[in-house]
Design an enzyme around this catalytic site. Structure first.
Site, mmCIF file in Angstrom:
data_model
loop_
_atom_site.group_PDB
_atom_site.id
_atom_site.type_symbol
_atom_site.label_atom_id
_atom_site.label_comp_id
_atom_site.label_asym_id
_atom_site.label_seq_id
_atom_site.Cartn_x
_atom_site.Cartn_y
_atom_site.Cartn_z
ATOM 1 N N HIS A 48 15.362 15.235 10.916
ATOM 2 C CA HIS A 48 14.579 16.140 11.221
ATOM 3 C C HIS A 48 13.856 16.893 9.861
ATOM 4 O O HIS A 48 13.300 17.861 10.267
ATOM 5 C CB HIS A 48 15.023 17.149 12.161
ATOM 6 C CG HIS A 48 15.162 16.478 13.756
ATOM 7 N ND1 HIS A 48 14.124 16.148 14.520
ATOM 8 C CD2 HIS A 48 16.253 15.953 14.231
ATOM 9 C CE1 HIS A 48 14.765 15.627 15.544
ATOM 10 N NE2 HIS A 48 16.160 15.411 15.420
ATOM 11 N N ASP B 248 12.221 14.729 7.863
ATOM 12 C CA ASP B 248 11.021 13.896 7.565
ATOM 13 C C ASP B 248 9.762 14.391 7.693
ATOM 14 O O ASP B 248 8.735 14.496 6.961
ATOM 15 C CB ASP B 248 11.317 12.620 8.066
ATOM 16 C CG ASP B 248 11.208 12.434 9.549
ATOM 17 O OD1 ASP B 248 11.542 13.369 10.447
ATOM 18 O OD2 ASP B 248 11.356 11.154 10.041
ATOM 19 N N SER C 279 13.293 -1.675 15.936
ATOM 20 C CA SER C 279 11.574 -1.824 15.836
ATOM 21 C C SER C 279 11.174 -1.900 14.626
ATOM 22 O O SER C 279 10.312 -2.863 14.041
ATOM 23 C CB SER C 279 10.820 -0.743 16.607
ATOM 24 O OG SER C 279 11.307 0.516 15.888
ATOM 25 N N GLU D 271 3.567 0.940 14.383
ATOM 26 C CA GLU D 271 4.440 1.611 15.170
ATOM 27 C C GLU D 271 3.630 2.743 15.942
ATOM 28 O O GLU D 271 3.943 2.797 16.986
ATOM 29 C CB GLU D 271 5.696 2.160 14.492
ATOM 30 C CG GLU D 271 6.799 2.890 15.503
ATOM 31 C CD GLU D 271 8.045 2.343 15.625
ATOM 32 O OE1 GLU D 271 8.363 1.293 14.696
ATOM 33 O OE2 GLU D 271 8.986 2.527 16.397
ATOM 34 N N ASP E 62 11.924 4.630 8.126
ATOM 35 C CA ASP E 62 12.495 3.428 8.692
ATOM 36 C C ASP E 62 11.936 2.253 8.271
ATOM 37 O O ASP E 62 12.649 1.231 7.888
ATOM 38 C CB ASP E 62 12.440 3.568 10.415
ATOM 39 C CG ASP E 62 13.132 4.695 11.020
ATOM 40 O OD1 ASP E 62 13.716 5.232 10.265
ATOM 41 O OD2 ASP E 62 12.802 4.600 12.314
ATOM 42 N N TYR F 255 11.436 16.468 20.998
ATOM 43 C CA TYR F 255 11.086 16.058 19.377
ATOM 44 C C TYR F 255 9.638 16.875 19.201
ATOM 45 O O TYR F 255 9.419 17.704 18.272
ATOM 46 C CB TYR F 255 10.797 14.676 19.778
ATOM 47 C CG TYR F 255 10.270 13.910 18.002
ATOM 48 C CD1 TYR F 255 11.240 14.003 17.056
ATOM 49 C CD2 TYR F 255 8.973 13.742 17.959
ATOM 50 C CE1 TYR F 255 10.576 13.472 15.910
ATOM 51 C CE2 TYR F 255 8.486 13.300 16.590
ATOM 52 C CZ TYR F 255 9.368 13.074 15.757
ATOM 53 O OH TYR F 255 8.987 12.523 14.313
HETATM 54 P P1 ADP Z 1 15.121 1.400 17.659
HETATM 55 O O1 ADP Z 1 13.917 1.227 16.790
HETATM 56 O O2 ADP Z 1 15.982 2.818 17.507
HETATM 57 O O3 ADP Z 1 16.135 0.231 17.977
HETATM 58 P P2 ADP Z 1 12.970 1.458 19.555
HETATM 59 O O4 ADP Z 1 12.687 1.945 20.968
HETATM 60 O O5 ADP Z 1 12.215 2.105 18.646
HETATM 61 O O6 ADP Z 1 14.727 1.547 19.322
HETATM 62 O O7 ADP Z 1 12.657 0.011 19.614
HETATM 63 C C1 ADP Z 1 13.269 -1.116 20.265
HETATM 64 C C2 ADP Z 1 12.130 -2.002 20.811
HETATM 65 O O8 ADP Z 1 11.729 -2.817 19.610
HETATM 66 C C3 ADP Z 1 12.619 -2.810 22.119
HETATM 67 O O9 ADP Z 1 12.329 -2.212 23.352
HETATM 68 C C4 ADP Z 1 11.892 -3.972 21.783
HETATM 69 O O10 ADP Z 1 10.326 -3.858 22.368
HETATM 70 C C5 ADP Z 1 11.366 -4.229 20.400
HETATM 71 N N1 ADP Z 1 12.628 -4.955 19.518
HETATM 72 C C6 ADP Z 1 13.268 -4.623 18.595
HETATM 73 N N2 ADP Z 1 14.071 -5.698 18.253
HETATM 74 C C7 ADP Z 1 13.748 -6.808 18.990
HETATM 75 C C8 ADP Z 1 14.162 -8.222 19.270
HETATM 76 N N3 ADP Z 1 15.030 -8.547 18.679
HETATM 77 N N4 ADP Z 1 13.527 -8.964 20.122
HETATM 78 C C9 ADP Z 1 12.742 -8.503 20.880
HETATM 79 N N5 ADP Z 1 12.019 -6.850 20.876
HETATM 80 C C10 ADP Z 1 12.618 -6.406 19.958
HETATM 81 MG MG MG Z 2 12.426 2.394 16.634
#
Ligand code: ADP
Ligand code: MG
Length: 371
Positions: free
Chosen positions: A21, A23, A113, A145, A156, A206
């Protein structure tokens, strides 16, 4: 006719060692890339603009035309987001096929992501010889994003591109300047304990935290010559206390101390003083739980449990809050028995399981294979 051009690209998820928190308050963070990745394999398909991308993990295929982007759903939106960024910046590409999968757990705060975005964009950059510099790719990934709907900061994507094995980044979020900090954990390791909690509160709280920080900054600007909360030093807190209400003071106090924690943690790593690193992790957690108030009972339970383990030097919740993972600095030889103990106590208390995630620090985005 040449064989079709194929490349494989991978980019990591990340931990944030300290600096949460800070950033969006133009402060400091200390993330590190990890050895869990999203990996894409691309092949030029010789068409002008038709593409086919297969997600192995989602068992799903996205077929589209580069001239008609924006129809993607769920994971496909990240693909659209990156391709829109290429278009907006005038980079020309043609038809390609890709297959991808990942080892970063989704939605656990390890930034799967960003690893998807970085791996996809870095791969296209090489496949089509676009010559985009890494910092530009970081910014394009962040905007991708935002396209998906998360108004994230730059951390990230930054670390997914710029990370280096056995190093953390000390990143100044106001200037995007960063230093690589060597991390030698000696007989210790970072272990993640996923609380397996994801509170729906996270995004509304947030936004509230961001608003409180903005409002507090406006009040502080009337009495001190600062541009951001991160211009404040710990010694300024006394001066500003009376101009803020109790909640505002607590939030600002967290930001100011957390920036200081980042610098002190760098110092502790530089001195090889892991005991001090551990104390700073506990200190950071106390502040994020009691002053920023974005922890949850499950994460607080994990951190309190760690405090009674003599081979754990420190621990803190990591990320946006209200769930996700705890980061634990633990002696390597104790990892297995600790996991047994915490798993048993956690499920007895909450009626569901926590789960360990084993990580090492790793490199940023790389092209691992091309022909
Ligand atoms: P985090 O970034 O903390 O893991 P997020 O909600 O920001 O969580 O991102 C997760 C999303 O990113 C998933 O719901 C999917 O849409 C996408 N994603 C990430 N990795 C993959 C993967 N290996 N295959 C398909 N989608 C993915
Ligand atoms: Mg994410």
């Amino acid at each position: 006719m040449n064989a079709k051009k194929t490349i494989t690209s991978k980019a990591p998820g990340r931990i944030n060692i300290i600096g949460d928190h800070t950033d969006y308050n133009n402060g400091f963070v200390m993330p590190a890339a990890i050895d869990l990745h999203t990996t894409f394999t691309f092949t030029l398909n010789e068409s002008e603009s038709t593409c086919k991308i297969e997600s192995i993990d989602m068992n799903d295929i996205y077929e589209f035309d580069l001239k008609e982007l924006g129809k993607g759903k769920s994971w496909q939106k990240y693909i659209d987001g990156i391709l829109f960024q290429l278009q907006e910046n005038g980079y020309k590409i043609s038809g390609f096929d890709a297959v991808f999968s990942g080892t970063v757990p989704l939605g656990s705060g390890l930034s799967s992501s960003a690893s998807l975005e970085a791996s996809f964009l870095n791969g296209l950059n090489t496949l089509f010889n676009l010559g985009i510099n890494p910092l530009k790719m970081v910014q394009m990934s962040q905007l991708a994003e935002h396209y998906v709907g998360v108004k994230c900061g730059i951390m990230d994507q930054f670390v997914s591109f710029m990370g280096k094995k056995d190093h953390a980044l000390l990143l100044n979020c106001a200037t995007n300047k960063y230093e690589l900090i060597p991390i030698d954990l000696k007989d210790y390791t970072f272990l993640l304990i996923n609380s397996n909690v994801s509170h729906s509160l996270a995004s509304s709280e947030y936004n509230t935290r961001r608003e409180t920080c903005e409002r507090s900054l406006e009040k502080i600007k009337k009495i001190l010559p600062v541009q951001t909360l991160s211009d404040l030093k710990v010694s300024d807190l006394e001066t500003i206390e009376k101009s803020l209400n109790e909640t505002e003071y607590k939030r600002v106090s967290h930001v100011v101390h957390e920036n200081d924690n980042v610098h002190q943690t760098k110092q502790a790593f530089t001195e090889g003083n892991l005991t001090k690193v551990g104390k700073l992790l506990y200190k950071g957690h106390k502040s994020i739980s009691q002053n920023y108030e974005v922890s949850c009972p499950e994460l607080d339970f994990i951190i309190d449990f760690c405090k009674n383990e003599k081979e754990i030097l420190g621990a803190r919740m990591m990320g946006g809050g209200f769930g996700g993972c705890a980061l634990v600095l633990i002696r390597k030889t104790e990892v297995d028995s600790f996991i047994d103990r915490i798993s048993e106590s956690y499920s007895a208390k909450f009626d569901f399981q926590c789960s360990p995630i084993h990580i090492k620090l790793g490199n940023g985005a790389t092209i691992i294979n091309q022909n």
